[in-house]
Structure formats: structure tokens, C-alpha cells
Design an enzyme around this catalytic site. Structure first.
Site, PDB file in Angstrom:
ATOM      1  CE  LYS A  11      -4.228  -2.083   1.650  1.00  0.00           C
ATOM      2  NZ  LYS A  11      -3.806  -3.473   1.417  1.00  0.00           N
ATOM      3  CE  LYS A  42      -5.456   0.068   5.903  1.00  0.00           C
ATOM      4  NZ  LYS A  42      -6.757   0.060   5.184  1.00  0.00           N
ATOM      5  CD  GLN A  73      -5.323   4.768   5.507  1.00  0.00           C
ATOM      6  OE1 GLN A  73      -6.200   3.993   5.868  1.00  0.00           O
ATOM      7  NE2 GLN A  73      -5.129   5.085   4.243  1.00  0.00           N
ATOM      8  N   PRO A  74      -5.581   8.279   9.834  1.00  0.00           N
ATOM      9  CG  PRO A  74      -6.439  10.258   8.940  1.00  0.00           C
ATOM     10  CD  PRO A  74      -5.333   9.250   8.754  1.00  0.00           C
ATOM     11  CB  VAL A 133     -12.221   8.353   7.781  1.00  0.00           C
ATOM     12  CG1 VAL A 133     -13.142   9.290   7.013  1.00  0.00           C
ATOM     13  CG2 VAL A 133     -10.775   8.524   7.316  1.00  0.00           C
ATOM     14  NE  ARG A 135     -14.160  -5.339  12.346  1.00  0.00           N
ATOM     15  CZ  ARG A 135     -14.064  -6.336  13.208  1.00  0.00           C
ATOM     16  NH1 ARG A 135     -12.977  -7.095  13.211  1.00  0.00           N
ATOM     17  NH2 ARG A 135     -15.039  -6.584  14.064  1.00  0.00           N
ATOM     18  NE  ARG A 139     -13.448  -2.708  -3.332  1.00  0.00           N
ATOM     19  CZ  ARG A 139     -13.235  -3.666  -2.426  1.00  0.00           C
ATOM     20  NH1 ARG A 139     -13.668  -4.886  -2.648  1.00  0.00           N
ATOM     21  NH2 ARG A 139     -12.567  -3.400  -1.318  1.00  0.00           N
ATOM     22  CD  GLU A 143      -7.168  -0.725   1.413  1.00  0.00           C
ATOM     23  OE1 GLU A 143      -7.249  -1.669   0.601  1.00  0.00           O
ATOM     24  OE2 GLU A 143      -7.100  -0.884   2.636  1.00  0.00           O
ATOM     25  CD  GLU A 173      -8.487  -3.521  -2.169  1.00  0.00           C
ATOM     26  OE1 GLU A 173      -7.746  -4.394  -2.637  1.00  0.00           O
ATOM     27  OE2 GLU A 173      -8.614  -3.315  -0.955  1.00  0.00           O
TER      28      GLU A 173
END
Length: 273
Positions: A80, A122, A158-159, A161, A193, A230, A244, A246
Site C-alpha cells: 500500500k 494495519k 491512517q486517521p 475517518v 469495518r 475497485r 484504497e 484494489e
């Protein structure tokens, strides 16, 4: 994989309707890839456990017959770190900081110090929310989790969100660079999630012009031809931002969008032609 793929049969059926025979086989040894007119990477959900083996297979298979997405795109998308590249090219991206494998404690502290409030930590090579933790940036648990992840690989922060909880995450699906459909993934109450495995619900929606623009900018920055993609977006500071991109094994949400399997199949038939 032991977990059933919820949509690959739709693509196989759509190809059959167009006179194309498709077989679903595991990546790696055991298949003669020269017999395929086209190899389409779809659901190798175990690749994150052995990314180097997976990428070596992709390059080897592509030497025998075309593979999509192509190996250079798979390699670029596997880590990433691509988010930093996209941000540098001007794509609106959720702020992301990376911690390298084996980084000393001081570096990890400095990485977390760049955030206030809650963060999401992550692995930098991951899928399906595995290894993800939502935690206050200054909590001891944040540093401990980041240390655990960087003991075995790179990690990212990451913050958190808030709009993910209040509005969900947008997933925009593209075949051959053309928008096919868009869904909104809304987490279950009390969760953040957006995967259905964690109780999230998914509904088809129409994207806004701003969302289409961000997705287009992200795809334009990919270093190679993209057969399927995606683009996951969230609302950040009042505007759409990339969470992201994908390009390896995304769920395409074909059951939620009538005709989408056919659109994907049509593009694959065009590639075969």
C-alpha cells in the site's frame, strides 16, 4: 480458499453465454497456463500470506499467456505504499504514514505522533481487515500493535475517518477503465469495518461527479493497463478521498448490480479477440 467466492460463478456463467469457456483454478503449480487464452486473477485471498510467491507466479504465468491485471500492476498494488505515490501525483488520498519493517521504537513513536485522536493501524500488505486496529494514537496499545506489525512487515497508519461510521465507504467498480457500478458499504452498528464478514450491509448507489473525478485520477496514475479495478472512497474533510485502490483480488459486488457480470465478461471477450 476454504471460503467460497460469492461471485466468480456469475462471471463464469456470463462468459459461457458469450461462448467462452472459463475454469476456476488455484494460482501456482498444478495448472498448464499455456492452455489459457487469458488468465484473470480473481480471488487469491491467500496472496497476502505469501506475496513474493504470488508475484513470482504471476510473472511466470504471464510469460506463457496474458494475465490480467498484468504482473507489473499486481506488483505495484500489492504494497500500500502506492498510496504515497498517488498522493504525490495529486490524487486526494486519506493521509497515510508508513512504518518500515524492523523500525526502531523511536521511529514508531514518531509515526504515531503525526496523528491526533483515533487512528487505524494495519499491515501495508493486507486484505479483508486482517491485522487492523482502531485505537487512540497516543494509547500504549497503538505503539504495541505497530511494533507487532513491523516485527514481520511494513505497516501503515491512517486517521480514523468518522464518515466511515456515519456514511460508509464507497466502492466504484471499473472494467477496462469504464465505470460499471458503485456500491456503498455501511458497517454494522458499533463497528467500523465495511466487510460483510463483520456484518456490514451493501447497497448499490450512483456516484457523484466528484467521486468519479477522484476515481479517474487514481486510475490514470496506475503504471499499467487495468482490466478490472475497485476504487474505495470515503468522505474526508468534506470531499471524497481515496482509501484504497484494489487491483489484485477485490470483491466486485457483481450480485448487487444487475448486468455487471455481463459487462465484465464483454470486456474479457474483447481482450480475447
Amino acid at each position: 480458499m476454504p471460503e467460497p467466492d460469492p461471485e466468480v460463478h456469475l462471471l463464469v456463467d456470463a462468459l459461457a453465454e458469450r461462448g467462452v469457456r472459463a475454469g476456476v483454478v488455484p494460482w501456482g503449480a498444478g495448472t498448464d497456463w499455456t492452455t489459457a487464452g487469458l488468465t484473470v486473477v480473481r480471488s487469491p485471498w491467500d496472496y497476502t500470506e505469501q506475496p513474493q510467491d504470488f508475484l513470482e507466479w504471476a510473472h511466470a504465468a504471464a510469460a506463457m499467456a496474458p494475465v490480467v491485471n498484468p504482473p507489473n500492476v499486481l506488483t505495484w498494488n500489492a504494497h500500500k505504499g502506492y498510496l504515497a505515490e498517488l498522493a504525490a501525483s495529486g490524487v486526494p488520498v486519506v493521509p497515510t504514514r508508513f512504518a518500515r519493517r524492523g523500525a526502531p521504537g523511536g521511529e514508531l513513536v514518531a509515526t504515531l505522533a503525526g496523528f491526533a485522536g483515533e487512528v487505524v493501524i494495519k499491515p501495508a500488505v493486507s486484505a479483508g481487515a486482517v491485522g487492523v486496529l482502531r485505537v487512540a494514537a497516543d494509547a500504549p496499545r497503538a505503539l504495541a500493535h505497530l511494533g507487532q506489525l513491523t516485527a514481520v512487515g511494513d505497516a501503515m497508519v491512517q486517521p480514523f475517518v468518522e464518515s466511515v461510521v456515519t456514511r460508509g465507504e464507497i466502492s466504484m467498480l471499473f472494467f477496462g477503465g469504464v465505470h460499471s457500478h458503485t456500491v456503498r458499504k455501511v458497517p454494522a452498528a458499533g463497528d467500523f469495518r465495511v466487510q460483510t464478514a463483520y456484518g456490514a450491509r451493501t447497497v448499490q448507489v450512483e456516484p457523484t461527479a466528484a467521486e468519479l473525478a477522484v476515481a479517474g485520477a487514481a486510475l490514470a496514475a496506475v503504471p499499467g493497463e487495468v482490466t478490472y479495478a475497485r476504487v474505495d472512497l470515503v468522505e474526508y474533510d468534506g470531499a471524497p478521498a481515496l482509501m484504497e485502490l484494489e487491483l489484485i483480488e477485490p470483491e466486485l459486488f457483481l450480485p448487487y448490480a444487475p448486468g455487471s457480470a455481463g459487462r465484465f465478461a464483454d470486456h474479457l471477450v474483447a481482450l480475447l479477440s
